[in-house]
Design a protein around this motif. Structure first.
Motif, PDB file in Angstrom:
ATOM      1  N   ASN A   1      11.917  18.958  35.115  1.00 48.21           N
ATOM      2  CA  ASN A   1      12.733  19.527  36.183  1.00 48.21           C
ATOM      3  C   ASN A   1      13.315  20.868  35.735  1.00 48.21           C
ATOM      4  OD1 ASN A   1      12.574  17.126  37.943  1.00 48.21           O
ATOM      5  ND2 ASN A   1      13.812  16.158  36.341  1.00 48.21           N
ATOM      6  N   ASP A   2      13.704  21.675  36.680  1.00 49.03           N
ATOM      7  CA  ASP A   2      14.373  22.939  36.354  1.00 49.03           C
ATOM      8  C   ASP A   2      15.703  22.682  35.654  1.00 49.03           C
ATOM      9  OD1 ASP A   2      12.401  24.524  37.481  1.00 49.03           O
ATOM     10  OD2 ASP A   2      13.368  24.568  39.464  1.00 49.03           O
ATOM     11  N   GLY A   3      16.073  23.622  34.780  1.00 48.15           N
ATOM     12  CA  GLY A   3      17.415  23.609  34.207  1.00 48.15           C
ATOM     13  C   GLY A   3      17.569  22.826  32.913  1.00 48.15           C
ATOM     14  N   LEU A   4      16.473  22.553  32.210  1.00 44.23           N
ATOM     15  CA  LEU A   4      16.600  21.822  30.943  1.00 44.23           C
ATOM     16  C   LEU A   4      17.393  22.669  29.949  1.00 44.23           C
ATOM     17  CD1 LEU A   4      15.728  19.325  29.236  1.00 44.23           C
ATOM     18  CD2 LEU A   4      13.793  20.707  28.452  1.00 44.23           C
ATOM     19  N   ALA A   5      18.519  22.149  29.478  1.00 42.96           N
ATOM     20  CA  ALA A   5      19.394  22.914  28.588  1.00 42.96           C
ATOM     21  C   ALA A   5      19.509  22.309  27.201  1.00 42.96           C
ATOM     22  CB  ALA A   5      20.789  23.027  29.213  1.00 42.96           C
ATOM     23  N   THR A   6      19.165  21.033  27.058  1.00 46.67           N
ATOM     24  CA  THR A   6      19.299  20.337  25.779  1.00 46.67           C
ATOM     25  C   THR A   6      18.058  19.503  25.530  1.00 46.67           C
ATOM     26  OG1 THR A   6      21.702  20.182  26.084  1.00 46.67           O
ATOM     27  CG2 THR A   6      20.725  18.751  24.429  1.00 46.67           C
ATOM     28  N   VAL A   7      17.603  19.509  24.297  1.00 46.44           N
ATOM     29  CA  VAL A   7      16.476  18.668  23.895  1.00 46.44           C
ATOM     30  C   VAL A   7      16.960  17.712  22.805  1.00 46.44           C
ATOM     31  CG1 VAL A   7      14.187  18.607  22.840  1.00 46.44           C
ATOM     32  CG2 VAL A   7      14.769  20.412  24.477  1.00 46.44           C
ATOM     33  N   GLU A   8      16.599  16.456  22.956  1.00 44.65           N
ATOM     34  CA  GLU A   8      17.016  15.439  22.000  1.00 44.65           C
ATOM     35  C   GLU A   8      15.791  14.833  21.315  1.00 44.65           C
ATOM     36  OE1 GLU A   8      20.438  12.533  22.700  1.00 44.65           O
ATOM     37  OE2 GLU A   8      18.676  11.269  23.039  1.00 44.65           O
ATOM     38  N   PHE A   9      15.847  14.766  20.000  1.00 43.86           N
ATOM     39  CA  PHE A   9      14.804  14.132  19.197  1.00 43.86           C
ATOM     40  C   PHE A   9      15.367  12.889  18.516  1.00 43.86           C
ATOM     41  CE2 PHE A   9      13.668  18.653  19.177  1.00 43.86           C
ATOM     42  CZ  PHE A   9      12.318  18.622  19.472  1.00 43.86           C
ATOM     43  N   ASP A  10      14.500  11.910  18.289  1.00 42.07           N
ATOM     44  CA  ASP A  10      14.840  10.809  17.387  1.00 42.07           C
ATOM     45  C   ASP A  10      14.649  11.305  15.959  1.00 42.07           C
ATOM     46  OD1 ASP A  10      15.264   8.692  19.370  1.00 42.07           O
ATOM     47  OD2 ASP A  10      13.139   8.968  19.796  1.00 42.07           O
ATOM     48  N   ALA A  11      15.647  11.126  15.109  1.00 42.85           N
ATOM     49  CA  ALA A  11      15.572  11.619  13.729  1.00 42.85           C
ATOM     50  C   ALA A  11      16.542  10.806  12.881  1.00 42.85           C
ATOM     51  CB  ALA A  11      15.931  13.096  13.658  1.00 42.85           C
TER      52      ALA A  11
END
Length: 870
Positions: A76-86
């Motif tokens: 979707n439009d507006g992705l501001a944060t990306v989260e990874f499993d770590a």
């Protein structure tokens, strides 16, 4: 009114006490443990398109350093944060490829990256995470030490179920699929294997070499692999696909022996599915200390080196089952991947069934049908023996909790029944459509159901509801009688399983076969009620009657038939499964005629499985005539049948049986497994000569330590406390690992025969072994402590459940602590409930009469209904 109210209170009190007793003895235990919760596939803020790992290995320090580049496309439009499993990754920086550094936050299990500006839907971008790690899960460094100086130095990964996060940042769930690259630098004398095609191998600085692999077909991140070692390479091919084997140098012949049928398997699966092997190579690599039997990493399966075996083991041992299972995953699990672990049977059930299908292709119908019978028996050891759950279930603590006999064995048996319902042509047509429609996609059970309907027009919603989304199986009780006036067989079929919330009355068509003097007559009946009575016209009274003769339906079956019918079936059934079934039935009869027929089958049947079942039936009879028949079978040719004879002789506390077993254990057999079974069975005889024979057997090495392992079990069966120090010595670090595990199990069993001091010392030894670095030692130790039933072990088990990283260890420790605690509480609870029940019954001696009077009032009548109650 007062009388009725008082009466109902009495009934409720009595019912409560009886109900509590029933709950204590509940047959179908639930799978979830306290605290387990539902799990769902996570939301996807972005699609993962590509993962590139560029790593350098520091093998002496068991660490890695490098970068993980992940290409994503927002949904979707507006992705501001990306989260990874770590987990336990030392994150040094995060940058946008082609841009600058980005701020990030690290928690115990997540890496959160703030993007410089919101990203529009569909526009790919790449984040580069530079990090280092000393992984405790996911990537394993193994090598020699003072106790195991011959262990090879190797590095290997194991991502399933959610352990990739321990060695690279990722979206660690199967509902994301991406292409991948592995660029890894290792010491120059070592080889690094990964997914896909080898793009290049180039020398690097300071005595290193860099390998660059690329996987072009999207796959889930748990399938990304790395295996590093000083491997010999063996090259073969199948239909133009390179087939490669990697093994520790010096063990090449063992690898060929274990893997030699791989090209034939590839051709067979490709031809039956109508979907060629979907990748550019198929490699298999053997590694030391592997924590599973095998792992189906895309294009590059990892296998435990314990399945490598010599010529003697090959007499009655084969790695084909494991090899076929992991290969089948390349289609079912890798190309098509379950969207969530709850639907994991779409991976494991298919792989387990295709293992059996290759057996049918390679070894024939009798081997296949007998194998599927064994698959069902394995499933029954868990349901109802351990717990019962629906095939699709999302309630667990760790995903590995549901990688059980339901997911594997029941899943394969469900596919077996689908094949029965559809017939071979439509079954294979359905699988072709399923694979083609969902190529390189995630799937759930509904996708398979719909693919079948689209390919065949058959609506199997009812089938999936009862076999996939409900629990259990039909427990059939079948009665047969011949109605001479009607010239018909009367067949009464009852389903005796308890109808609980999850377990239905099943609907299934079932074949019934009648053997007459003029030939076999096959009838199909539809079972859909708790009880049916069928009248099936026949030209004459049958000589044998079989219910589900080919074993298509998952079920338990109680089917008592006259002796004459079973004798005819054992002697004349054209298929091995029919003769196996007859041998079991005759074993329950135990008559002289039955023993004679079983002895004849033991010596003369053409299929080893029938011989083995005849031996087991004779062992269950335990008469002198049965023993005499078994002693004649000690030298029958097939080693698997001889092993069953040895096992059956252990049912006799008789010196003749002990002498025969001691001879096998001392003088040996061409088969490791027969010799090993003789040692275990000898212990069961409790012979006075057994201890010294078993002591000498402990000196014998064998494939996977099978002789020492079963000899230690023989010591436990012997119940001789002199074996306690022997078992304790074999638990020591430095002993072969399979023997260590067997010694631990033996200690748990021997403890009950020792003095109080022995029990305390064994408990202390076992508690210390909970800290062992070897997974299978931990698991066996948990079982031994559960066998010991010492409540003082509970705190150690609970600490292990809370702190260990392996989900299998966590669950088994939780189960064992609960079982020990319940064992202590259950005796007191049962006593109290019995006392309460006795008190209620004593205070209400006129309960039966008052119930009759109350019922008469409720019904508006005078007398009772003539039904006697108890």
């Amino acid at each position: 009114m007062p009388e009725s109210a008082s009466h109902y209170e009495e009934i409720q009190l009595l019912s409560g006490a009886c109900g509590a007793l029933l709950r204590l003895a509940q047959r179908y235990k639930p799978h979830p443990l306290p605290g387990d919760k539902p799990h769902y596939a996570p939301d996807k803020a972005a699609e993962v398109r590509h993962i590139k790992l560029a790593l350098a290995l520091d093998i002496p320090n068991k660490s890695i350093n490098g970068a993980c580049s992940t290409t994503l496309a927002p949904i979707n439009d507006g992705l501001a944060t990306v989260e990874f499993d770590a987990v336990e990754l030392d994150i040094q920086s995060v940058t946008l490829e082609g841009g600058g550094a980005l701020p990030f936050e690290v928690s115990a299990d997540k890496l959160r990256v703030a993007l410089a500006q919101p990203r529009p839907a569909g526009q790919p971008f790449t984040l580069v995470v530079r990090y280092s790690a000393t992984p405790r899960r996911g990537l394993y460094f193994v090598g020699p030490d003072a106790a195991y100086p011959d262990k090879p130095a190797q590095v290997w990964s194991q991502g399933q179920d959610e352990d990739s996060r321990h060695w690279f940042p990722c979206h660690d769930f199967p509902n994301q699929k991406a292409t991948s690259e592995m660029i890894v630098t290792v010491p120059e004398q070592l080889y690094a294997l990964s997914n896909g095609v080898l793009v290049e191998s180039r020398p690097g600085a300071a005595g290193t070499r860099t390998f660059h692999w690329r996987q072009e077909v999207p796959h889930s991140c748990y399938l990304i692999t790395l295996a590093v070692g000083d491997f010999a390479e063996i090259q073969e091919s199948a239909d133009g696909v390179p087939v490669l084997y990697y093994v520790q140098r010096g063990r090449e012949e063992e690898a060929r022996r274990a893997l030699g049928n791989t090209p034939d398997m590839i051709r067979f699966f490709s031809q039956k599915l109508g979907v060629p092997y979907p990748y550019n190579k198929y490699a298999q690599v053997f590694v030391a200390d592997f924590i599973f039997g095998g792992m189906e990493n895309t294009t590059a399966t990892t296998l435990t080196d314990t399945v490598l075996h010599d010529e003697r083991a090959h007499l009655d041992y084969s790695a084909d089952s494991l090899v076929a299972h992991e290969l089948a995953h390349q289609w079912f699990g890798d190309l098509l991947t379950c969207r969530d672990w709850a639907n994991g049977w779409l991976n494991e059930g298919f792989a387990t069934y295709f293992d059996a299908l290759y057996k049918q292709h390679h070894e024939g119908e009798d081997e296949f049908r007998y194998w599927m019978r064994g698959v069902a028996q394995t499933y029954f050891s868990e349901d109802p023996g351990h717990y019962r759950r629906p095939l699709v279930s999302n309630v667990y603590h760790e995903p590995i909790d549901i990688f059980d006999r339901h997911l594997y064995e029941k899943g394969s048996l469900v596919l077996h029944m689908i094949r029965y319902l559809l017939g071979d042509d439509l079954f294979w047509k359905s699988l072709n459509h399923y694979l083609t429609k969902h190529h390189a996609q995630n799937v759930v059970s509904l996708d398979l159901q719909r693919a079948i309907e689209e390919a065949t027009g058959r609506n199997l919603e009812w089938f999936f509801q009862q076999w996939v989304h409900s629990a259990g199986y039909p427990e059939f009780k079948v009665d047969y009688a011949w109605d001479d006036a009607l010239k018909a067989a009367k067949l009464t079929v009852a389903q005796n399983q308890a109808q609980e919330e999850q377990t239905p009355v099943f609907r299934m068509p079932v074949d019934v076969e009648f053997t007459t003097a003029t030939g076999a007559v096959l009838r199909r009946v539809e079972v859909s009620e708790k009880e049916h009575t069928f009248y099936l016209p026949l030209p004459e009274k049958p000589l044998a009657v079989r219910f589900d003769p080919q074993g298509w339906v998952l079920k338990s079956l109680e089917f008592t038939r006259p002796k004459e019918l079973l004798l005819h079936q054992l002697q004349h059934a054209p298929d091995a499964l029919g003769r196996v079934e007859a041998a079991q039935g005759l074993g329950k009869l135990g008559s002289p005629e039955a023993i004679q027929a079983l002895g004849d089958a033991l010596l003369g049947d053409a299929f080893w499985g029938v011989q083995a079942e005849a031996a087991r039936a004779l062992g269950s009879i335990r008469s002198q005539a049965a023993l005499d028949a078994l002693l004649q079978g000690v030298a029958i040719p097939h080693p698997k049948a001889r092993r069953a004879v040895a096992q059956a002789l252990g049912e006799f506390r008789d010196e003749a049986a002990a002498t025969a077993l001691a001879s096998l254990a001392q003088q040996g057999d061409t088969s490791y497994f027969v010799e090993a079974e003789a040692g275990r069975a000898l212990g069961k005889t409790r012979s006075t000569e057994a201890f010294s024979v078993l002591e000498r057997a402990m000196e014998k090495p064998s494939h996977s330590e099978i002789i020492r392992a079963l000899t230690l079990d023989g010591f436990a069966e012997l119940a001789d406390v002199r074996a306690i120090p022997i078992a304790r010595e074999w638990t020591r670090y430095g002993q072969p690992q399979p023997a260590r595990s067997a010694a631990i199990a033996a200690l748990g069993k021997l403890a009950k025969y020792g003095a109080e001091r022995d029990k305390e010392e064994i408990r202390d030894t076992l508690v210390q072994l909970l800290n062992d670095g070897w997974l299978r030692v931990k698991l066996t130790t948990i079982g031994a402590l559960e066998e010991l039933k010492d409540t003082r072990a509970i705190p150690a088990l609970e600490r292990l459940a809370a702190g260990d990283l392996d989900g299998r260890v966590q669950r088994r420790a939780r189960e064992a602590a609960s079982a020990i605690r319940q064992g202590q509480d259950k005796g007191e609870e049962i006593k109290k409930l019995r006392d309460d029940t006795d008190r209620v019954l004593k205070e209400n001696r006129e309960l039966r009469d008052r119930l009759d009077k109350l019922e008469a009032k409720v019904n508006g009548g005078g007398g009772g209904d003539g039904v006697q109650r108890s």
